[in-house]
Design a protein around this motif. Structure first.
Motif, mmCIF file in Angstrom:
data_model
loop_
_atom_site.group_PDB
_atom_site.id
_atom_site.type_symbol
_atom_site.label_atom_id
_atom_site.label_comp_id
_atom_site.label_asym_id
_atom_site.label_seq_id
_atom_site.Cartn_x
_atom_site.Cartn_y
_atom_site.Cartn_z
ATOM 1 N N ILE A 191 -121.543 -42.521 -8.289
ATOM 2 C CA ILE A 191 -120.702 -42.126 -7.617
ATOM 3 C C ILE A 191 -119.960 -43.321 -6.816
ATOM 4 C CG2 ILE A 191 -120.268 -40.740 -5.385
ATOM 5 C CD1 ILE A 191 -122.366 -38.791 -6.385
ATOM 6 N N ASN A 192 -120.681 -44.222 -6.310
ATOM 7 C CA ASN A 192 -119.834 -45.388 -5.655
ATOM 8 C C ASN A 192 -119.209 -46.136 -6.614
ATOM 9 O OD1 ASN A 192 -120.990 -44.834 -3.268
ATOM 10 N ND2 ASN A 192 -122.848 -45.976 -3.638
ATOM 11 N N MET A 193 -119.631 -46.361 -7.682
ATOM 12 C CA MET A 193 -118.721 -47.129 -8.824
ATOM 13 C C MET A 193 -117.375 -46.321 -9.128
ATOM 14 S SD MET A 193 -121.035 -48.889 -11.578
ATOM 15 C CE MET A 193 -121.874 -47.606 -12.221
ATOM 16 N N TRP A 194 -117.392 -44.857 -9.085
ATOM 17 C CA TRP A 194 -116.238 -44.036 -9.259
ATOM 18 C C TRP A 194 -115.317 -44.385 -8.073
ATOM 19 C CZ3 TRP A 194 -119.463 -38.904 -10.357
ATOM 20 C CH2 TRP A 194 -120.008 -39.184 -11.325
ATOM 21 N N ALA A 195 -115.947 -44.359 -6.933
ATOM 22 C CA ALA A 195 -115.143 -44.231 -5.696
ATOM 23 C C ALA A 195 -114.547 -45.640 -5.786
ATOM 24 C CB ALA A 195 -115.658 -44.184 -4.384
ATOM 25 N N ILE A 254 -117.187 -51.591 -14.936
ATOM 26 C CA ILE A 254 -116.315 -51.761 -13.950
ATOM 27 C C ILE A 254 -114.912 -52.327 -14.264
ATOM 28 C CG2 ILE A 254 -115.879 -52.840 -11.696
ATOM 29 C CD1 ILE A 254 -119.036 -52.747 -11.106
ATOM 30 N N GLU A 255 -114.934 -53.451 -15.174
ATOM 31 C CA GLU A 255 -113.545 -53.842 -15.461
ATOM 32 C C GLU A 255 -112.941 -52.630 -16.406
ATOM 33 O OE1 GLU A 255 -111.757 -57.593 -17.867
ATOM 34 O OE2 GLU A 255 -113.894 -57.755 -17.491
ATOM 35 N N ARG A 256 -113.476 -52.299 -17.371
ATOM 36 C CA ARG A 256 -112.620 -51.220 -18.182
ATOM 37 C C ARG A 256 -112.396 -50.001 -17.230
ATOM 38 N NH1 ARG A 256 -116.867 -51.555 -23.056
ATOM 39 N NH2 ARG A 256 -115.926 -53.085 -24.119
ATOM 40 N N LYS A 257 -113.200 -49.597 -16.269
ATOM 41 C CA LYS A 257 -112.834 -48.549 -15.405
ATOM 42 C C LYS A 257 -111.822 -48.771 -14.475
ATOM 43 C CE LYS A 257 -114.090 -44.394 -13.891
ATOM 44 N NZ LYS A 257 -113.399 -44.073 -12.796
ATOM 45 N N ILE A 258 -111.612 -50.251 -14.062
ATOM 46 C CA ILE A 258 -110.583 -50.368 -12.979
ATOM 47 C C ILE A 258 -109.265 -50.695 -13.898
ATOM 48 C CG2 ILE A 258 -109.591 -52.594 -11.667
ATOM 49 C CD1 ILE A 258 -112.210 -52.702 -10.529
ATOM 50 N N ALA A 317 -115.222 -56.131 -7.433
ATOM 51 C CA ALA A 317 -115.838 -55.002 -7.529
ATOM 52 C C ALA A 317 -117.303 -55.100 -8.287
ATOM 53 C CB ALA A 317 -115.227 -53.841 -8.090
ATOM 54 N N ILE A 318 -117.008 -56.051 -9.302
ATOM 55 C CA ILE A 318 -118.322 -56.481 -10.132
ATOM 56 C C ILE A 318 -119.188 -57.314 -9.183
ATOM 57 C CG2 ILE A 318 -119.179 -58.143 -11.953
ATOM 58 C CD1 ILE A 318 -116.421 -57.399 -13.411
ATOM 59 N N GLN A 319 -118.747 -58.063 -8.218
ATOM 60 C CA GLN A 319 -119.632 -58.823 -7.390
ATOM 61 C C GLN A 319 -120.544 -57.797 -6.522
ATOM 62 O OE1 GLN A 319 -120.592 -61.898 -7.536
ATOM 63 N NE2 GLN A 319 -122.035 -61.938 -5.740
ATOM 64 N N LEU A 320 -119.777 -57.059 -6.019
ATOM 65 C CA LEU A 320 -120.407 -56.129 -5.159
ATOM 66 C C LEU A 320 -121.461 -55.273 -5.853
ATOM 67 C CD1 LEU A 320 -119.984 -54.375 -2.493
ATOM 68 C CD2 LEU A 320 -118.508 -52.808 -3.721
ATOM 69 N N PHE A 321 -121.212 -54.720 -6.983
ATOM 70 C CA PHE A 321 -122.277 -53.943 -7.685
ATOM 71 C C PHE A 321 -123.269 -54.645 -8.318
ATOM 72 C CE2 PHE A 321 -118.850 -50.911 -7.276
ATOM 73 C CZ PHE A 321 -119.487 -49.749 -6.481
ATOM 74 N N LEU A 322 -123.222 -55.956 -8.728
ATOM 75 C CA LEU A 322 -124.212 -56.899 -9.358
ATOM 76 C C LEU A 322 -125.087 -57.235 -7.911
ATOM 77 C CD1 LEU A 322 -122.460 -59.103 -11.858
ATOM 78 C CD2 LEU A 322 -123.935 -57.096 -12.312
ATOM 79 N N THR A 323 -124.476 -57.472 -6.859
ATOM 80 C CA THR A 323 -125.217 -57.895 -5.760
ATOM 81 C C THR A 323 -126.125 -56.714 -5.459
ATOM 82 O OG1 THR A 323 -123.486 -59.310 -4.913
ATOM 83 C CG2 THR A 323 -125.331 -58.565 -3.272
ATOM 84 N N ARG A 324 -125.754 -55.448 -5.335
ATOM 85 C CA ARG A 324 -126.779 -54.471 -5.167
ATOM 86 C C ARG A 324 -127.612 -54.232 -6.002
ATOM 87 N NH1 ARG A 324 -129.976 -51.775 -3.887
ATOM 88 N NH2 ARG A 324 -130.068 -49.640 -3.140
ATOM 89 N N CYS A 325 -127.566 -54.590 -7.355
ATOM 90 C CA CYS A 325 -128.735 -54.572 -8.356
ATOM 91 C C CYS A 325 -129.505 -55.607 -8.052
ATOM 92 C CB CYS A 325 -127.903 -54.247 -9.831
ATOM 93 S SG CYS A 325 -127.132 -52.958 -9.869
ATOM 94 N N GLY A 326 -129.387 -56.788 -7.473
ATOM 95 C CA GLY A 326 -130.133 -57.813 -7.393
ATOM 96 C C GLY A 326 -129.596 -58.846 -8.693
ATOM 97 N N LEU A 327 -128.669 -58.550 -9.208
ATOM 98 C CA LEU A 327 -128.082 -59.401 -10.554
ATOM 99 C C LEU A 327 -127.191 -60.746 -9.899
ATOM 100 C CD1 LEU A 327 -127.521 -56.599 -12.917
ATOM 101 C CD2 LEU A 327 -129.326 -58.273 -12.704
ATOM 102 N N ALA A 328 -127.035 -60.675 -8.581
ATOM 103 C CA ALA A 328 -126.142 -61.764 -8.145
ATOM 104 C C ALA A 328 -126.510 -61.871 -6.588
ATOM 105 C CB ALA A 328 -124.462 -61.356 -8.207
ATOM 106 N N GLU A 329 -126.252 -63.177 -6.145
ATOM 107 C CA GLU A 329 -126.784 -63.341 -4.659
ATOM 108 C C GLU A 329 -125.373 -62.965 -3.734
ATOM 109 O OE1 GLU A 329 -129.502 -64.298 -3.359
ATOM 110 O OE2 GLU A 329 -130.271 -64.389 -5.283
ATOM 111 N N PRO A 351 -134.286 -51.598 -7.369
ATOM 112 C CA PRO A 351 -134.483 -50.444 -7.239
ATOM 113 C C PRO A 351 -133.175 -49.678 -6.673
ATOM 114 C CG PRO A 351 -136.601 -50.943 -6.466
ATOM 115 C CD PRO A 351 -135.547 -52.289 -6.853
ATOM 116 N N ILE A 352 -132.454 -48.815 -7.001
ATOM 117 C CA ILE A 352 -131.210 -48.308 -6.414
ATOM 118 C C ILE A 352 -131.271 -46.725 -6.947
ATOM 119 C CG2 ILE A 352 -129.824 -50.354 -6.831
ATOM 120 C CD1 ILE A 352 -128.686 -48.968 -9.345
ATOM 121 N N ASP A 353 -130.532 -45.956 -6.044
ATOM 122 C CA ASP A 353 -130.258 -44.218 -6.587
ATOM 123 C C ASP A 353 -129.316 -44.482 -7.594
ATOM 124 O OD1 ASP A 353 -129.181 -41.975 -6.503
ATOM 125 O OD2 ASP A 353 -130.070 -41.563 -4.568
ATOM 126 N N PRO A 354 -129.820 -43.894 -8.949
ATOM 127 C CA PRO A 354 -128.803 -43.869 -10.124
ATOM 128 C C PRO A 354 -127.733 -43.146 -9.822
ATOM 129 C CG PRO A 354 -131.234 -43.849 -10.797
ATOM 130 C CD PRO A 354 -131.354 -43.601 -9.233
#
Length: 209
Positions: free
Chosen positions: A155-159, A90-94, A192-204, A147-150
């Motif tokens: 696609i959401n990370m791209w968006a 995410i950092e590199r993409k942004i 953005a990192i916080q958003l996606f880590l939370t979705r993965c259960g890697l952050a509260e 569990p997430i939809d890979p």
């Protein structure tokens, strides 16, 4: 690579970068070879020494953009550490979107018109997405992330990451950033990192960097 080959490669890169800028602004139909030559700082005759046609140059530009995005993912990917991989990607993409916004804008313009020039690029894109999905599924199977939809996760990370290139004017207005002032990449990436880590259960939820 000898001096002549280096010079040719450098000129090809200059032409491709100029073409991406012009295509991002005006699309394929609205871009002339004269405009590309002017943007590259060469004559039209010189341009045609290096390219066969505007259409072939457009295909080259699309292929280059997709290869860059694929490289960003797999440079960032770690099969053993999803948190590190997601953070790095995410950092590199942004940062890439902020530093090279015309790449995202050209691609978005092509998608918006129905992607008529993408036929030869879909197989490569599909293969890269499938490969990335396999990495994400492995994380899920190993219990490393929720569990997430890979596919939709990608696609959401791209968006999110490409938004700051495609909607830069809106972002600048809302963030009160002047046109000649760099956007706050750290602020954007951390959110953005916080958003996606939370979705993965890697952050509260609500957890800060």
């Amino acid at each position: 690579m000898n001096v002549a080959q280096k010079k040719r490669t450098l000129m090809r890169d200059t032409i491709r970068d100029a073409a991406i800028r012009e295509f991002a602004r005006n699309g394929l139909a609205g871009t002339s070879t004269q405009a590309i030559a002017d943007a590259a700082g060469i004559s039209k005759a010189q341009l045609h020494y290096y390219i066969s046609s505007k259409e072939d140059l457009y295909q080259e530009a699309l292929g280059y953009i997709l290869s860059e995005w694929r490289e960003i993912f797999f440079l960032s990917s770690s099969r053993d550490d999803p948190e590190t991989a997601i953070r790095a990607y995410i950092e590199r993409k942004i940062r890439h979107a902020l530093e090279h916004p015309d790449s995202s804008r050209l691609f978005a313009k092509e998608m918006a018109r129905g992607a008529p020039e993408m036929a030869e690029h879909w197989p490569g894109l599909r293969a890269a997405v499938d490969e990335a999905s396999d990495v994400i599924r492995a994380w899920i199977d190993e219990g490393k992330i929720a569990p997430i939809d890979p596919l939709l996760f990608q696609i959401n990370m791209w968006a999110v990451t490409q938004h700051y290139a495609e909607y830069e004017v809106q972002t600048r207005m809302l963030m009160d950033a002047e046109p000649d002032t760099p956007l706050d990449a750290d602020r954007i990436a951390n959110e953005a990192i916080q958003l996606f880590l939370t979705r993965c259960g890697l952050a509260e939820p609500g957890e800060k960097e």
